[in-house]
Design a protein around this motif. Structure first.
Motif, PDB file in Angstrom:
ATOM      1  N   UNK A 140      -8.820   4.789   4.909  1.00  0.00           N
ATOM      2  CA  UNK A 140      -7.494   5.831   4.851  1.00  0.00           C
ATOM      3  C   UNK A 140      -8.699   7.120   5.790  1.00  0.00           C
ATOM      4  N   UNK A 141      -9.694   7.079   5.548  1.00  0.00           N
ATOM      5  CA  UNK A 141     -11.097   8.494   5.290  1.00  0.00           C
ATOM      6  C   UNK A 141     -10.508   8.647   6.945  1.00  0.00           C
ATOM      7  N   UNK A 175       0.342   8.587  -2.130  1.00  0.00           N
ATOM      8  CA  UNK A 175      -0.419   9.764  -2.672  1.00  0.00           C
ATOM      9  C   UNK A 175      -1.534  10.615  -1.755  1.00  0.00           C
ATOM     10  N   UNK A 176      -1.989   9.650  -1.072  1.00  0.00           N
ATOM     11  CA  UNK A 176      -2.889   9.868  -0.776  1.00  0.00           C
ATOM     12  C   UNK A 176      -2.362  11.020   0.702  1.00  0.00           C
ATOM     13  N   UNK A 194       0.767  -1.118  -0.301  1.00  0.00           N
ATOM     14  CA  UNK A 194      -0.015   0.531   0.108  1.00  0.00           C
ATOM     15  C   UNK A 194       0.474   1.352  -0.089  1.00  0.00           C
ATOM     16  N   UNK A 195       2.588   0.776  -0.376  1.00  0.00           N
ATOM     17  CA  UNK A 195       3.521   2.010  -0.386  1.00  0.00           C
ATOM     18  C   UNK A 195       3.126   3.383  -0.992  1.00  0.00           C
ATOM     19  N   UNK A 199      -2.798  16.923   0.155  1.00  0.00           N
ATOM     20  CA  UNK A 199      -3.023  18.236   0.531  1.00  0.00           C
ATOM     21  C   UNK A 199      -2.351  18.916   0.865  1.00  0.00           C
ATOM     22  N   UNK A 200      -3.198  20.134   1.067  1.00  0.00           N
ATOM     23  CA  UNK A 200      -2.099  21.401   0.859  1.00  0.00           C
ATOM     24  C   UNK A 200      -1.443  21.656   2.245  1.00  0.00           C
ATOM     25  N   UNK A 201      -1.766  21.344   2.884  1.00  0.00           N
ATOM     26  CA  UNK A 201      -1.708  22.568   4.510  1.00  0.00           C
ATOM     27  C   UNK A 201      -1.034  21.119   4.543  1.00  0.00           C
ATOM     28  N   UNK A 202       0.030  21.304   5.431  1.00  0.00           N
ATOM     29  CA  UNK A 202       2.286  20.920   5.612  1.00  0.00           C
ATOM     30  C   UNK A 202       1.580  20.654   6.623  1.00  0.00           C
TER      31      UNK A 202
END
Length: 225
Positions: free
Chosen positions: A54-55, A23-24, A17-18, A28-31
């Motif tokens: 993941x959610x 990618x997941x 699943x790496x 996101x943009x938030x560091x």
């Protein structure tokens, strides 16, 4: 990219699943959000990587971002990451519960963290009571909705509520009392730069008090998670 992401990529380089996880996180943009997702996946048991959506993990990370920017601004980072952000408490099923519990208890929170802890444990005691059962380690939302559980379920529920409020918490347990064929679990919370104990869903007016005080003093081993 933060060091947790780099370490996570290295740890999971041979995991099936790496690429999906990488990618997941990068979507996101938030560091800060990426940092917390990376930390969780870096330290996550492989079974959780394989079985937890993941959610669900995203709910923990988003809650972490909100708490770090509000109630946990001044909290030591190691304490925050391991005892507020972290998703696993014991061997319970992992479900998205941080936002769920925060919405229930946010209006109870005041300036005094000790008072918050005592109020939240009354909330826990009001909503979940002890009942013996052969069903083990139910997830905290199931425990809340069923309104009962053993001490193991009560402590996982209480720790989840405390962490949702931004209060560092962990489960403590005795695998076997020295004086009888039984065991017990309770909770520790981090406040005023130290750990203090309380009975999960067993509200008292002060910290460091519980019916198990004498018994735990005679225990063979006490573990924290």
């Amino acid at each position: 990219m933060c060091e947790y992401f780099i370490e996570m990529v290295d740890r999971l380089k041979n995991h099936p699943f790496a690429d999906s996880i990488k990618s997941f996180i990068l979507s996101f943009e938030d560091e800060e959000l990426k940092k917390y997702l990376s930390f969780l996946y870096l330290h996550m048991p492989y079974a959780d990587i394989a079985n937890v959506d993941k959610e669900v993990i995203l709910d923990y990370a988003k809650s972490g971002v909100n708490l770090r920017n509000t109630r946990c601004k001044d909290l030591d980072e190691d304490i925050f990451l391991n005892y507020v952000l972290f998703h696993r408490i014991g061997s319970e099923k992992i479900v998205a519960n941080r936002t769920f519990f925060y919405d229930l208890i946010k209006d109870m929170l005041g300036e005094s963290e000790t008072e918050n802890i005592l109020k939240l444990n009354y909330f826990c005691g009001k909503n979940v009571t002890y009942r013996t059962t052969d069903i083990r380690t139910l997830d905290p939302i199931t425990v809340y909705k069923s309104s009962f559980g053993r001490c193991g379920e009560e402590s996982i529920f209480a720790v989840s509520v405390f962490r949702a409020a931004g209060i560092p918490a962990r489960q403590i347990y005795v695998p076997l009392w020295a004086h009888c064929d039984d065991n017990h679990a309770w909770v520790e919370v981090y406040v005023d730069n130290d750990w203090h104990y309380l009975g999960a869903c067993e509200p008292e007016e002060i910290l460091d008090k519980g019916w198990f005080d004498d018994a735990s003093a005679r225990s063979m081993i006490v573990k924290n998670i």
